[in-house]
Structures are given as C-alpha cells and as structure tokens.
Design a protein around this motif. Structure first.
Motif, PDB file in Angstrom:
ATOM      1  N   TYR A 121       0.838  -1.209   0.000  1.00 27.23           N
ATOM      2  CA  TYR A 121       0.000   0.000   0.000  1.00 27.23           C
ATOM      3  C   TYR A 121       0.871   1.257   0.000  1.00 27.23           C
ATOM      4  O   TYR A 121       0.637   2.185  -0.776  1.00 27.23           O
ATOM      5  CB  TYR A 121      -0.924  -0.023   1.217  1.00 27.23           C
ATOM      6  CG  TYR A 121      -1.644   1.268   1.503  1.00 27.23           C
ATOM      7  CD1 TYR A 121      -2.554   1.802   0.597  1.00 27.23           C
ATOM      8  CD2 TYR A 121      -1.424   1.950   2.705  1.00 27.23           C
ATOM      9  CE1 TYR A 121      -3.220   2.991   0.878  1.00 27.23           C
ATOM     10  CE2 TYR A 121      -2.090   3.124   2.986  1.00 27.23           C
ATOM     11  CZ  TYR A 121      -2.986   3.645   2.071  1.00 27.23           C
ATOM     12  OH  TYR A 121      -3.641   4.818   2.340  1.00 27.23           O
ATOM     13  N   VAL A 122       1.896   1.284   0.834  1.00 33.89           N
ATOM     14  CA  VAL A 122       2.791   2.443   0.891  1.00 33.89           C
ATOM     15  C   VAL A 122       3.485   2.653  -0.457  1.00 33.89           C
ATOM     16  O   VAL A 122       3.590   3.788  -0.952  1.00 33.89           O
ATOM     17  CB  VAL A 122       3.831   2.279   2.015  1.00 33.89           C
ATOM     18  CG1 VAL A 122       4.910   3.360   1.919  1.00 33.89           C
ATOM     19  CG2 VAL A 122       3.156   2.351   3.380  1.00 33.89           C
ATOM     20  N   TYR A 123       3.942   1.579  -1.066  1.00 32.39           N
ATOM     21  CA  TYR A 123       4.616   1.713  -2.363  1.00 32.39           C
ATOM     22  C   TYR A 123       3.640   2.168  -3.452  1.00 32.39           C
ATOM     23  O   TYR A 123       4.018   2.889  -4.384  1.00 32.39           O
ATOM     24  CB  TYR A 123       5.297   0.405  -2.748  1.00 32.39           C
ATOM     25  CG  TYR A 123       6.702   0.318  -2.204  1.00 32.39           C
ATOM     26  CD1 TYR A 123       7.779   0.835  -2.921  1.00 32.39           C
ATOM     27  CD2 TYR A 123       6.954  -0.245  -0.954  1.00 32.39           C
ATOM     28  CE1 TYR A 123       9.065   0.777  -2.418  1.00 32.39           C
ATOM     29  CE2 TYR A 123       8.240  -0.308  -0.445  1.00 32.39           C
ATOM     30  CZ  TYR A 123       9.295   0.214  -1.179  1.00 32.39           C
ATOM     31  OH  TYR A 123      10.565   0.184  -0.673  1.00 32.39           O
ATOM     32  N   SER A 124       2.376   1.781  -3.332  1.00 33.60           N
ATOM     33  CA  SER A 124       1.378   2.253  -4.295  1.00 33.60           C
ATOM     34  C   SER A 124       1.160   3.758  -4.139  1.00 33.60           C
ATOM     35  O   SER A 124       1.078   4.495  -5.136  1.00 33.60           O
ATOM     36  CB  SER A 124       0.058   1.501  -4.086  1.00 33.60           C
ATOM     37  OG  SER A 124      -0.926   1.949  -5.006  1.00 33.60           O
ATOM     38  N   LEU A 125       1.083   4.221  -2.890  1.00 34.09           N
ATOM     39  CA  LEU A 125       0.954   5.659  -2.647  1.00 34.09           C
ATOM     40  C   LEU A 125       2.167   6.413  -3.183  1.00 34.09           C
ATOM     41  O   LEU A 125       2.034   7.507  -3.755  1.00 34.09           O
ATOM     42  CB  LEU A 125       0.803   5.928  -1.150  1.00 34.09           C
ATOM     43  CG  LEU A 125      -0.488   5.488  -0.473  1.00 34.09           C
ATOM     44  CD1 LEU A 125      -0.416   5.783   1.029  1.00 34.09           C
ATOM     45  CD2 LEU A 125      -1.695   6.182  -1.079  1.00 34.09           C
ATOM     46  N   ALA A 126       3.349   5.826  -2.986  1.00 30.05           N
ATOM     47  CA  ALA A 126       4.566   6.470  -3.479  1.00 30.05           C
ATOM     48  C   ALA A 126       4.533   6.579  -5.000  1.00 30.05           C
ATOM     49  O   ALA A 126       4.949   7.600  -5.573  1.00 30.05           O
ATOM     50  CB  ALA A 126       5.795   5.676  -3.035  1.00 30.05           C
ATOM     51  N   GLY A 127       4.012   5.548  -5.663  1.00 33.60           N
ATOM     52  CA  GLY A 127       3.877   5.604  -7.114  1.00 33.60           C
ATOM     53  C   GLY A 127       2.930   6.714  -7.552  1.00 33.60           C
ATOM     54  O   GLY A 127       3.199   7.434  -8.529  1.00 33.60           O
TER      55      GLY A 127
END
Length: 370
Positions: A121-127
């Motif tokens: 989820y965090v990496y998706s937000l970062a994307g």
C-alpha cells in the motif's frame, strides 16, 4: 519526500498488523471514529483499484468474562453511532459459527474489518506521488534543521536540502525535529515495542479471520489478538512494552541516549506511576521475556493452540505521544510552526485512517501556505 532509509515502509508504516479497523470501538464524533469509518471504506476502494492485496475477513471481539460481556453492549452502541455494522453473538455456539475454535461467553462480530498488505500500500501511494511530480530522496537522514532568512535548510547525511515549507512526518522522531523548531514542546514520544508471534503453517486453519479481546477503554493498547494476513500467515500480538530505543525492535536492543531521554521525561513518570499502568506494564514486560506468558494470553481466546504452534515473527515500535502532565494523546495531532507543519501523533488506527487523515493534513497545510 525525504526518507532516511533506502526503502519505504521499513518502520511504523510496514511493521503493523495490516488490519483495517472500521471504527466500532472509538468514541462517537471523535477524529478517530471519523477517520476510521471513512478510511476503511476508502482504503477498500483504493486497494481494489490499485491491485493492493486486501482481504475482507471481518473481526470477532470476544468477551471471556462477565465484565467484558457487559462492555460489549457499550461497544455496540458506539458502533451504531459511528455507522458501523455489528452483531452480538451470545454464547459459544454462536461464536463458533464464525470462529469454530474461539472461546468466550459472548462476542461482537463486525463484518467490515479487513486485512491489507501495508508495505505494498505504501509503495502504491509512493507511485501515485511520483506520477504527480514528487521527488523522493531515499537514504537521506535529516540530522538538523536550520532556518536562516525564512528558508529551511535540512542538513542530511547526504548534503543539505532547502525548502520554503516543511511538513514533518518523521514518525518516531517527529517530536525531536519539531522541538528543533520550537514546536510541540509540551509533548514527547514514548516508544512502545509490540512483538508478534505467528502460527506454524499446519495450525493456521484454527483462525478464519481475526479474533480480538474486548478492549479496555482506559488503555491505548488492545492486547494480544489473532490476525489472518493477506499472505495467509496468522500473526498473534502485539504486546506493548516500553522500548529501550525508538528503533529497538528486539528486547535485547537498546539505545542509551534514547532510553535516558524517556526515563528522564516527567510525562513518562506521571503516566507510568498510576497503579493501573504499573500493573499493565509489568504484565506486558512478562509477555515480552516469557513466551509462556504470551501464549497464556493467546490461549484465553483460542484454547486449541499449544506452545509448539507459535514461532517468533516481527516487531514494531508504536510512537506514543505523551503530554508533560502524563496524559496519553489518543487522537491524531499536528501543530504548525514557522512555515512548517509537524505531525506529532498518527497513532492507531493510523493505517486505516491514512487517506482521510492525509486529506485533513493537506488542507491544513494549504491553509497555512496562503
């Protein structure tokens, strides 16, 4: 975005249980209740839209004695006011319809609870952020902040970065950065370590969803519980014990300066010297150093488990903000400083609340920048 580690979600954001709490046990009209109920629904939509692993499992909150059984009615009333669907289960037979191996006199079932892969989820937000033009500086540890002539100079391990406006979301170290700028000086973060075990693969079938104890409204910590994750592991925990360092993830680790900072903080002693907190603290410490004590707490919810069914898993550190007078801050908290905003408390359910809290914070920052 400045991140001291070379990877995202290596601390609080990736070391939690991954549970979406729908808000059934938070005071009505509180920020926690508002953010949890809205956040659960928004997170489910976000994860489905972005292929982030999420399982809608529901949760069972179990009462193991008469006092806890009476508290379930209060929880259901709160849930109703917060718009959260719940059902009271009366007796073992009804409990076993949802969790065949759980034990209790009664329970509340909440179907809206879910489990999410917090790191993905965090990496998706970062994307998302990168797609909107945000630059990421990973491996840059902020060592100090200087503000000559109204411009912030962030002195990092890899050089100095300048900013006209600063949003401090440094988690376990947010108070330290804020104090450098004269903000939030009546607060300090006291780190509490939460340790998890997990069931060995052959015993994961004992838990279908999530099994929680009845929460004590006077304490910020929930107690040992069972959670089925999106990777099919079943984790048990966390306990809540004073950490001897803000990143002391093992009970043999310590940071002397940070430990002395906690022990020298008047707010910590005012909090800890209440008779209830001393009792709770000793109980949690016992669970940290004695596996048998941890398992005993777990067996009160799931009697079928045995000592050999548990193996050590990971640990997280909770950044619990405490006022100088010893008050535990339970709601999200941020304060503004000179061309800056400092998030001092994004405590549980921080993951669940992340989207609405993010909007709330962004609006506040934009108002300050006008």
């Amino acid at each position: 975005m400045i991140e001291k580690e070379h990877h995202l979600a290596t601390h609080q954001s990736g070391r939690n249980s991954g549970v979406l709490h729908p808000g059934f046990n938070y005071p009505p009209n509180s920020l926690k209740a508002q953010f949890a109920t809205e956040g659960t629904q928004r997170m489910k939509k976000y994860c489905k839209r972005n292929d982030v692993p999420l399982d809608e499992l529901g949760v069972l909150v179990v009462a193991t004695n008469q006092q806890e059984r009476q508290r379930l009615s209060d929880i259901q009333e709160q849930a109703t006011e917060n718009g959260v669907e719940t059902r009271i289960l009366d007796g073992q037979a009804e409990i076993h319809e949802y969790e065949p191996h759980a034990a209790g006199q009664a329970a509340i079932y909440c179907p809206e609870a879910a489990s999410v892969d917090s790191q993905k989820y965090v990496y998706s937000l970062a994307g998302d952020a990168e797609n909107h033009g945000v630059d990421f500086y990973t491996g840059y540890k902020v060592e100090r902040i200087q503000t000559p002539n109204g411009t912030h100079h962030l002195v990092t391990s890899n050089g100095t970065i300048t900013a006209s406006y600063l949003v401090n979301t440094a988690g376990l170290y947010a108070d330290k950065l804020a104090h450098q700028m004269g903000v939030g000086e009546k607060y300090q973060i006291v780190p509490f370590r939460g340790e998890y075990y997990e069931l060995v693969p052959r015993k994961r079938k004992l838990v279908k969803s999530m099994i929680y104890p009845t929460p004590d409204p006077e304490l910020p910590f929930l107690g040992v519980h069972f959670t089925r994750r999106t990777d099919d592991k079943v984790i048990i925990g966390p306990n809540a014990v004073l950490a001897f360092g803000r990143e002391a993830y093992d009970n043999t680790q310590f940071d002397l300066s940070e430990m002395l900072s906690t022990l020298g903080y008047e707010g910590f002693w005012k909090l800890f010297t209440s008779s209830k907190m001393i009792r709770v603290g000793l109980t949690e410490l016992n669970k940290s150093y004695r596996k048998e004590a941890f398992i005993k707490a777990a067996k009160s919810l799931l009697p079928a488990v045995k000592s050999d069914d548990f193996r050590k898993s990971y640990a997280g550190i909770r950044a619990q903000i405490v006022r100088n007078d010893g008050t535990l801050v339970k709601d999200p908290l941020f304060e503004h400083g000179p061309r800056s905003t400092h998030v001092l408390n994004a405590v549980s359910p921080g993951l669940t609340s992340s989207l609405p809290f993010g909007d709330h914070l962004a609006d506040a920052v934009l108002d300050q920048m006008k």
